[in-house]
Design a protein around this motif. Structure first.
Motif, PDB file in Angstrom:
ATOM      1  N   GLY A  13       0.796  -1.226   0.000  1.00  0.00           N
ATOM      2  CA  GLY A  13       0.000   0.000   0.000  1.00  0.00           C
ATOM      3  C   GLY A  13       0.820   1.262   0.000  1.00  0.00           C
ATOM      4  N   GLY A  14       2.134   1.146   0.229  1.00  0.00           N
ATOM      5  CA  GLY A  14       3.017   2.301   0.118  1.00  0.00           C
ATOM      6  C   GLY A  14       2.606   3.489   0.948  1.00  0.00           C
ATOM      7  N   ALA A  15       2.565   4.661   0.275  1.00  0.00           N
ATOM      8  CA  ALA A  15       2.277   5.913   0.983  1.00  0.00           C
ATOM      9  C   ALA A  15       0.911   5.873   1.631  1.00  0.00           C
ATOM     10  CB  ALA A  15       2.369   7.080   0.003  1.00  0.00           C
ATOM     11  N   TYR A  16      -0.059   5.282   0.968  1.00  0.00           N
ATOM     12  CA  TYR A  16      -1.398   5.200   1.563  1.00  0.00           C
ATOM     13  C   TYR A  16      -1.359   4.406   2.859  1.00  0.00           C
ATOM     14  CZ  TYR A  16      -5.800   2.974   2.654  1.00  0.00           C
ATOM     15  OH  TYR A  16      -6.881   2.482   3.331  1.00  0.00           O
ATOM     16  N   PHE A  17      -0.675   3.266   2.844  1.00  0.00           N
ATOM     17  CA  PHE A  17      -0.596   2.440   4.047  1.00  0.00           C
ATOM     18  C   PHE A  17       0.044   3.215   5.195  1.00  0.00           C
ATOM     19  CE2 PHE A  17       1.380  -0.615   6.868  1.00  0.00           C
ATOM     20  CZ  PHE A  17       0.392  -1.580   7.020  1.00  0.00           C
ATOM     21  N   MET A  18       1.124   3.928   4.902  1.00  0.00           N
ATOM     22  CA  MET A  18       1.838   4.658   5.955  1.00  0.00           C
ATOM     23  C   MET A  18       0.987   5.780   6.536  1.00  0.00           C
ATOM     24  SD  MET A  18       5.611   4.914   4.232  1.00  0.00           S
ATOM     25  CE  MET A  18       6.343   3.502   3.430  1.00  0.00           C
ATOM     26  N   ILE A  19       0.342   6.561   5.665  1.00  0.00           N
ATOM     27  CA  ILE A  19      -0.449   7.687   6.141  1.00  0.00           C
ATOM     28  C   ILE A  19      -1.683   7.199   6.890  1.00  0.00           C
ATOM     29  CG2 ILE A  19      -1.797   9.696   5.420  1.00  0.00           C
ATOM     30  CD1 ILE A  19       0.104  10.008   3.078  1.00  0.00           C
ATOM     31  N   SER A  20      -2.371   6.216   6.336  1.00  0.00           N
ATOM     32  CA  SER A  20      -3.610   5.748   6.967  1.00  0.00           C
ATOM     33  C   SER A  20      -3.336   5.100   8.311  1.00  0.00           C
ATOM     34  CB  SER A  20      -4.331   4.763   6.039  1.00  0.00           C
ATOM     35  OG  SER A  20      -3.524   3.624   5.789  1.00  0.00           O
ATOM     36  N   ARG A  21      -2.235   4.340   8.419  1.00  0.00           N
ATOM     37  CA  ARG A  21      -1.936   3.681   9.700  1.00  0.00           C
ATOM     38  C   ARG A  21      -1.350   4.650  10.711  1.00  0.00           C
ATOM     39  NH1 ARG A  21      -4.497   0.792   6.035  1.00  0.00           N
ATOM     40  NH2 ARG A  21      -4.537  -1.441   6.499  1.00  0.00           N
ATOM     41  N   THR A  22      -0.925   5.828  10.257  1.00  0.00           N
ATOM     42  CA  THR A  22      -0.377   6.821  11.177  1.00  0.00           C
ATOM     43  C   THR A  22      -1.412   7.859  11.560  1.00  0.00           C
ATOM     44  OG1 THR A  22       1.798   6.537  10.159  1.00  0.00           O
ATOM     45  CG2 THR A  22       1.491   8.464  11.546  1.00  0.00           C
ATOM     46  N   LEU A  23      -2.116   8.418  10.576  1.00  0.00           N
ATOM     47  CA  LEU A  23      -3.106   9.464  10.834  1.00  0.00           C
ATOM     48  C   LEU A  23      -4.533   8.949  10.885  1.00  0.00           C
ATOM     49  CD1 LEU A  23      -1.810  12.470   8.704  1.00  0.00           C
ATOM     50  CD2 LEU A  23      -1.653  12.145  11.168  1.00  0.00           C
ATOM     51  N   GLY A  24      -4.736   7.684  10.546  1.00  0.00           N
ATOM     52  CA  GLY A  24      -6.077   7.127  10.581  1.00  0.00           C
ATOM     53  C   GLY A  24      -6.753   7.161   9.224  1.00  0.00           C
ATOM     54  N   PRO A  25      -7.914   6.503   9.115  1.00  0.00           N
ATOM     55  CA  PRO A  25      -8.597   6.412   7.808  1.00  0.00           C
ATOM     56  C   PRO A  25      -9.132   7.739   7.319  1.00  0.00           C
ATOM     57  CG  PRO A  25      -9.977   5.523   9.563  1.00  0.00           C
ATOM     58  CD  PRO A  25      -8.634   5.801  10.177  1.00  0.00           C
ATOM     59  N   GLU A  26      -9.365   8.698   8.217  1.00  0.00           N
ATOM     60  CA  GLU A  26      -9.942   9.979   7.782  1.00  0.00           C
ATOM     61  C   GLU A  26      -9.036  10.696   6.793  1.00  0.00           C
ATOM     62  OE1 GLU A  26     -11.653   8.768  11.624  1.00  0.00           O
ATOM     63  OE2 GLU A  26      -9.603   9.059  10.925  1.00  0.00           O
ATOM     64  N   LEU A  27      -7.741  10.703   7.045  1.00  0.00           N
ATOM     65  CA  LEU A  27      -6.792  11.328   6.119  1.00  0.00           C
ATOM     66  C   LEU A  27      -6.140  10.307   5.197  1.00  0.00           C
ATOM     67  CD1 LEU A  27      -5.052  13.985   8.383  1.00  0.00           C
ATOM     68  CD2 LEU A  27      -6.529  14.407   6.437  1.00  0.00           C
ATOM     69  N   GLY A  28      -6.022   9.072   5.654  1.00  0.00           N
ATOM     70  CA  GLY A  28      -5.422   8.041   4.817  1.00  0.00           C
ATOM     71  C   GLY A  28      -6.270   7.708   3.608  1.00  0.00           C
ATOM     72  N   GLY A  29      -7.591   7.635   3.786  1.00  0.00           N
ATOM     73  CA  GLY A  29      -8.483   7.322   2.680  1.00  0.00           C
ATOM     74  C   GLY A  29      -8.406   8.331   1.551  1.00  0.00           C
ATOM     75  N   PRO A  30      -8.581   9.634   1.834  1.00  0.00           N
ATOM     76  CA  PRO A  30      -8.477  10.625   0.746  1.00  0.00           C
ATOM     77  C   PRO A  30      -7.129  10.607   0.048  1.00  0.00           C
ATOM     78  CG  PRO A  30      -9.493  11.604   2.690  1.00  0.00           C
ATOM     79  CD  PRO A  30      -9.030  10.239   3.085  1.00  0.00           C
ATOM     80  N   ILE A  31      -6.045  10.491   0.813  1.00  0.00           N
ATOM     81  CA  ILE A  31      -4.734  10.530   0.167  1.00  0.00           C
ATOM     82  C   ILE A  31      -4.494   9.253  -0.626  1.00  0.00           C
ATOM     83  CG2 ILE A  31      -3.153   9.467   1.838  1.00  0.00           C
ATOM     84  CD1 ILE A  31      -2.776  12.811  -0.057  1.00  0.00           C
ATOM     85  N   GLY A  32      -5.114   8.147  -0.229  1.00  0.00           N
ATOM     86  CA  GLY A  32      -4.999   6.925  -1.019  1.00  0.00           C
ATOM     87  C   GLY A  32      -5.610   7.089  -2.397  1.00  0.00           C
ATOM     88  N   VAL A  33      -6.778   7.743  -2.454  1.00  0.00           N
ATOM     89  CA  VAL A  33      -7.419   7.993  -3.752  1.00  0.00           C
ATOM     90  C   VAL A  33      -6.575   8.945  -4.584  1.00  0.00           C
ATOM     91  CG1 VAL A  33      -9.467   8.956  -4.866  1.00  0.00           C
ATOM     92  CG2 VAL A  33      -9.713   7.576  -2.798  1.00  0.00           C
ATOM     93  N   VAL A  34      -6.147  10.053  -3.962  1.00  0.00           N
ATOM     94  CA  VAL A  34      -5.369  11.065  -4.696  1.00  0.00           C
ATOM     95  C   VAL A  34      -4.029  10.503  -5.151  1.00  0.00           C
ATOM     96  CG1 VAL A  34      -4.187  13.276  -4.453  1.00  0.00           C
ATOM     97  CG2 VAL A  34      -6.502  13.006  -3.580  1.00  0.00           C
TER      98      VAL A  34
END
Length: 1023
Positions: free
Chosen positions: A209-230
């Protein structure tokens, strides 16, 4: 209210999952030491065994603790996720198991396996996999090291289309100095981001999951989800960018040899479409083929670089000089040192926007983190090495090309100057023997840094090798992005954060390849390839990647400042403040580069963020947001403890004796109506079964039910022998600091007539204890009661409406189904009235609760009427006085009604009903002799004697009369609030219970008997 649970059979030791230790008892272990820096570790080895021997000896390989044969020694598998090895995770024995009294023989047979487990779950997984399949082995997924998996992949992505087709042009526009500044600014952002990525990737095992995995597991799904799409979309755009760069190069070759297909634009579209289709086929072939292709591209690039640098050293021929290539010349270097902005794109930040996509490849290795052998080692090492070497190459190429090539050249051999020339000549070319003045002045020069994108080809020793390098750089980058986007998107789809995308989560083959996501990325890339304009696509990509970098840096910063014990990255060379700087500079650059694209990116992220916040996906990744919430709550709670109470800041903080909240939803909804977003609410559940342990599972179910009902409340359970003891302890122990209950809320005891004397004593004494501890008390009564236990088993309570079932994987409790019950307090009350019978001044709580209710949407249109007791002669004065008080309190009261006939005796039938209700609790001393009567007075203290009945008869008659007035005046009310009488200490509990029953008897709407603690909760002063 207290709730008695039925007994459950405790799970025995036979249900515990066995673990394994690979240290054999048959052969002594061998210890060896190894050093890592300043630390010394000891490893334990065993003689080599065949897989079959390992399997057969599992039952004998157990290592209990020296404290107990049931206890287990520390082991890796106790901390591994259940999905880490594809097997059920081994569990250590629970405290309940360790506390049970079992002899050693029984524990050895039942619990011995609990302490067993393999030294490495991965090793045993490999052994088991070797036993499967007809050939004894099954195919293993391909895993890459830090060089092939990260460094080479990142370098290929960074050496993209910009290097060969735009770097020379940027150097001509910005000059060598500003080009270096652009390169170093990009490297600064990417280096800081790489440090943040290194820290996050080494704080636990990173999955795919790369960057999405790192952001979502650190900041939570609220910010991880949008950045995963983008981020997935940005990778698809980057694939299109590099494909268009490749297509432009091929088109230029076709134009050079006069072999155009259609025209310059459509040729790019045709070539790009064919190219991205071929890359898709390579990706579908699997990661192993993709990796081999990348290595081939890397070797071609190395040869092309050598070819270019060798070309700069070869003396320029007249043909090369005619196109502006002269080899290393100090005067050319000085001329190209400073900027020369030209055209609409002649701007520093425009140049930065065009160049920055060349630096976005730093996450290429992290994006395939699921395919790396050791992501926590490979990602930091490979990413930082790739940034270093590519930065050196960019600086070297920009400076060498700026020292060898003029900005303008005609390409005509006729522009060479003879030894004795007389025609006018301007510019640096005159001193080099060439006159490019005419094309410079007319703007018709077709060669040179400023006019031709193929400069590196012209400078090199052998041009076709540079073409090969361009093809390798563009195709390798396009291929890497085409692989990265589906991998990231697949991880996002697996998390089920957004609807309708689960279709793309399915993987195929040994590497779990996202074939469906590959096709989606292919379609997106194809759409942007049809634009066929490199300079249009590049700024869009820059904004999307800068947005991703900003969140990655902020993730590292946020995780660091929360001081969470779980934030322990093994990569030490980072600072939270560099992460914050990287986040800020990334956002600033977004708007400086292309403000409209930045607005689009932020608008998309805000929309996706809002959706996730609204839907609240059921995931818990231990994010830094949770840690930050804890920090803030702790800090504010401690700060609040030192603040002196003030009446202006009074809030009704309620301890609600609900029992299991699922069984008394009306009580929960009513209190939640005036405490939500205002004050504290705690649902108290008193467990009165000595053998029933407090179940954490049950607590989680109750909290889940409250959240589904959108009630902001805590839930706490407490074991006690009776209701009174449990309530007394909850009142003392619940809450934290100033966040402690000041009001006890109970349901009315509808079955008090059939209850035992002890049950009534406990109930009434609970109220007395609350008064004695200076708490307010509220008692809610509904005609059909509050407990819906029977209705759930038989028929629906008339006071409730069945709402739609809420889907859930787990049952909310053993006694209720998943259906949410809609109560009267959730319905719109319309223009009904809230009638307040303010009989006794309790400090204002009786008025504050209806005010808070009318702030809610379903009560907003309700009118509040206040009833007070007065006399006929002073009725107007009493009314005016009360209206003045209410106006000073700034309460919107519809009407004040003075009741003047409260002193009349009650109707005989109502008084008779009261006496009949109380009759089973009378002592009836007139029918007993003196000795027997005295004995029963001593033994049955809860019974009402004739003397007490006569002494308290006037008070009883007033309660009956007040009930008559309430039933007459509040026929159409939505809610009735009545001041709760405070009984003296010697008042029998049964008599007080009958007073409460009489006050609220026969009223069709909910009745709240309410009493504050006699201290002001409202004021009309400003200080």
């Amino acid at each position: 209210m207290g709730h008695r649970f039925s007994k459950r059979k405790l799970e025995g030791t036979e249900n515990l999952s066995p673990g394994r230790f690979s240290v054999s008892e048959e052969a002594p272990p061998h210890y060896s030491s190894y050093s890592t820096g300043s630390e010394m570790a000891v490893s334990m080895e065993t003689p080599t065994q065949r897989p079959s021997e390992v399997v057969n000896s599992r039952q004998d390989n157990r290592r209990p603790s020296i404290y107990s044969t049931m206890d287990a020694m520390p082991h890796l598998e106790f901390y591994a996720n259940a999905t880490a090895t594809g097997r059920i995770r081994r569990c250590r024995p629970s405290l309940e198991t360790l506390r049970k009294t079992v002899d050693d023989a029984e524990s050895g047979s039942n619990m011995g396996d609990s302490g067993r487990g393999s030294v490495s779950a991965l090793q045993e997984s490999e052994i088991e996999s070797e036993e499967n399949g007809p050939g004894g082995k099954t195919a293993q997924p391909v895993r890459f090291g830090w060089i092939t998996g990260v460094m080479i992949r990142c370098m290929l992505n960074i050496w993209g289309v910009i290097l060969f087709l735009r770097l020379s042009w940027i150097t001509s526009q910005a000059g060598i100095l500003l080009t270096w500044l652009i390169i170093l600014m990009s490297v600064l952002v990417t280096s800081i981001t790489a440090l943040s990525v290194s820290a996050i990737s080494t704080n636990g095992r990173v999955s795919s999951g790369g960057a999405y995995f790192m952001i979502s597991r650190t900041l939570g799904p609220e910010l991880g989800g949008p950045i995963g799409v983008v981020f997935s979309f940005a990778n698809a755009l980057a694939c299109a960018l590099n494909t268009v760069g490749f297509a432009e190069t091929v088109r230029d070759l076709l134009i050079e040899y006069d072999s155009q297909i259609v025209d310059s634009v459509n040729d790019v579209r045709i070539i790009g479409s064919i190219t991205v289709t071929v890359l898709l086929l390579i990706s579908l072939a699997g990661m192993e083929w993709e990796s081999k292709t990348q290595i081939l591209f890397f070797l071609v690039l190395m040869v092309s670089f050598v070819n270019y640098f060798v070309g700069t050293l070869i003396p320029a021929t007249p043909q090369k000089q005619s196109i502006g290539v002269f080899g290393y010349r100090s005067e050319i270097f000085l001329e190209n040192l400073f900027p020369d902005w030209r055209g609409a794109d002649g701007d520093f930040f425009r140049m930065f926007a065009i160049f920055f996509p060349s630096a976005i490849g730093i996450l290429a290795g992290a994006n395939i983190s699921g395919d790396l052998k050791e992501p926590e080692i490979a990602i930091p090492r490979g990413t930082l090495m790739a940034i270093f070497w590519t930065t050196v190459s960019y600086l070297a190429i920009s400076s060498t090309v700026g020292a060898c090539v003029l900005r303008d050249a005609s390409g005509s051999m006729n522009d060479s100057l003879p030894l004795n020339f007389s025609e006018p000549c301007e510019g640096l070319s005159c001193g080099l023997g060439w006159n490019f003045t005419e094309c410079q002045q007319s703007g018709t020069c077709t060669f040179g840094l400023a006019n031709n994108f193929q400069v590196l080809i012209q400078v090199s020793g052998f041009g076709p090798l540079i073409y090969a390098g361009i093809f390798a750089a563009t195709l390798s980058s396009a291929l890497a992005f085409l692989v990265s986007a589906p991998k990231v998107f697949q991880c996002l789809c697996k998390d089920n954060i957004y609807p309708f995308i689960g279709f793309f989560a399915k993987g195929y083959g040994k590497n779990n390849e996202p074939l469906r996501a590959y096709l989606l990325c292919y379609i997106i890339a194809m759409c942007f390839i049809l634009i066929a304009e490199l300079n249009v696509i590049a700024p869009l990509i820059s904004n999307f990647f800068l947005c991703s970098y900003a969140l990655i840096n902020f993730s590292c910063f946020h995780a660091s400042i929360t001081n969470s014990p779980g934030w322990r990255p093994s990569f030490r060379y980072f600072s939270p403040w560099t992460g914050l700087f990287g986040a800020v500079i990334s956002v600033v650059l977004m708007f400086l580069l292309t403000w409209w694209a930045a607005l689009i990116a932020f608008g998309l992220i805000i929309f996706l963020f809002g959706y996730v916040v609204y839907k609240k996906p059921g995931v818990n990744w231990g994010s830094s947001v949770q840690a930050s919430t804890y920090n803030m709550a702790l800090s504010y709670s401690v700060s609040l403890a030192g603040v002196e109470d003030h009446v202006k800041n009074y809030r009704p903080q309620c301890l609600v004796l609900t029992g299991p909240p699922t069984l008394r939803p009306a009580l929960v909804d009513f209190v939640g109506s005036f405490t939500k977003n205002v004050s504290l609410m705690i649902c108290g559940d008193i467990l009165m079964d000595d053998e029933k342990s407090v179940s954490q599972r049950n607590s989680n179910d109750m909290i889940k039910w409250l959240n589904q009902r959108k009630v902001r409340s805590f839930y706490t359970s407490f074991k006690a022998s009776d209701l009174r003891e449990g309530a007394r302890h909850l009142l003392q122990a619940s809450g934290l600091g100033k966040l402690k209950p000041n009001i006890l809320v109970m349901g009315f005891k509808m079955n008090w007539h059939e209850s035992s004397s002890k049950g009534i004593e406990d109930y009434i004494n609970t109220i007395y204890d609350a008064f004695d501890s200076n708490h307010g008390v509220c008692v809610l009564r509904m005609m059909d009661g509050l407990d819906i236990r029977d209705e759930l088993e038989t028929e629906v309570n008339q006071a409730f409406e069945v709402d739609e079932a809420i889907e859930s994987d787990d049952q909310i409790s053993d006694n209720t189904a998943n259906d949410q019950i809609k109560t009267v307090f959730q319905s719109n009350q319309g223009k009904k009235t809230i009638d307040v019978y303010w009989i006794s001044d309790d400090g204002g709580l009786t008025l504050l609760v209806p005010y808070l209710l009318t702030r809610r949407k379903c009560w907003r249109r309700s009118k509040v009427r206040v009833f007070i007791i007065g006399e006929q002669q002073t009725m107007e004065n009493d009314r005016k006085e009360m209206m003045t008080l209410l106006q000073r309190f700034r309460l919107d009261v519809h009407d004040v009604i003075v009741v003047t006939d409260s002193e009349r005796p009650p109707l005989a039938k109502n008084m008779r009903r009261f006496e009949e209700t109380l009759a089973p609790f009378r002592l009836n001393e007139g029918q007993l002799d003196e000795r027997t009567a005295q004995q029963q007075r001593t033994e049955f203290t809860w019974k009402v004697t004739d003397k007490e009945m006569d002494a308290l008869r006037p008070k009883s008659e007033k309660k009956v009369r007040l009930n008559e007035l309430i039933r007459r005046n509040s026929k159409y009310a939505a809610l009735v609030l009545v001041s709760l009488p405070v009984a003296q200490a010697d008042c029998p509990s049964s008599l007080y219970m009958s007073w409460l029953d009489t006050l609220s008897y026969g009223i069709h709407c909910p009745v709240l008997l309410i009493r504050g603690n006699q201290q002001n909760v409202m004021t009309f002063y400003c200080q």
